[in-house]
Design an enzyme around this catalytic site. Structure first.
Site, short mmCIF file in Angstrom:
data_model
loop_
_atom_site.label_atom_id
_atom_site.label_comp_id
_atom_site.label_asym_id
_atom_site.label_seq_id
_atom_site.Cartn_x
_atom_site.Cartn_y
_atom_site.Cartn_z
N TYR A 27 40.51 58.93 68.44
CA TYR A 27 40.79 57.55 68.06
C TYR A 27 40.70 56.55 69.20
CZ TYR A 27 42.49 60.04 64.00
OH TYR A 27 42.57 60.86 62.90
N HIS A 102 37.63 53.47 58.65
CA HIS A 102 38.12 54.61 59.43
C HIS A 102 37.61 54.49 60.86
CE1 HIS A 102 39.62 56.56 55.86
NE2 HIS A 102 38.48 56.24 55.27
#
Length: 150
Positions: A27, A102
């Site tokens: 991430y 996402h």
């Protein structure tokens, strides 16, 4: 100009409050506060409701609020993407454009991340652009609203 514009809702699901610390190899190191700044910058004069929750109930309430008050939704449903029929049902009631977002490319990850319930109602799906991709999502949703696209 902003007085007549309904806000863009940027809704973030579980564990996204840990951005910058949680699995940075997937991430990145960008924090949620930095993501919010990206979104507000990309929105310009357009009002933004930027929120994050670890509560599915709260997420559904925010979607209901967006149904009544919002122009568009960018939603990063995180783990609820693959499990929440309740969030899908709430999003199905929204009349404006929805971008499912996402940070990582969920299709390059384990098979459990490959089937999105949210995609069944999303206008568009964006994945794999990292946290900076929120800027692109906001620009795209503004264009969709301006064109009146659902």
């Amino acid at each position: 100009m902003t007085a007549d514009l309904k806000p863009l809702y940027v809704l973030n699901g579980p564990n996204l409050n840990r951005l910058g610390k949680r699995e940075p190899e997937i991430y990145g190191k960008t924090t949620l506060a930095e993501v919010e700044a990206f979104c507000r910058e990309a929105a310009g004069d357009w009002p933004v409701e930027f929120r994050q929750t670890n509560s599915e109930e709260r997420m559904i309430e925010w979607i209901h609020e967006a149904i009544d008050e919002g122009a568009a939704i960018i939603i990063n449903p995180a783990g609820w993407t693959f499990t929440s029929i309740a969030i899908l049902d709430a999003l199905k009631m929204f009349g404006g454009p929805i971008i499912e977002f996402h940070i990582s490319n969920v299709h390059r990850r384990e098979a459990i991340y490959h089937k999105s319930l949210v995609s069944m109602t999303a206008t568009a799906v964006m994945a794999g652009l990292g946290a900076e991709g929120y800027r692109i999502a906001v620009a795209a949703i503004r264009d969709l609203v301006r064109r009146g696209q659902r």
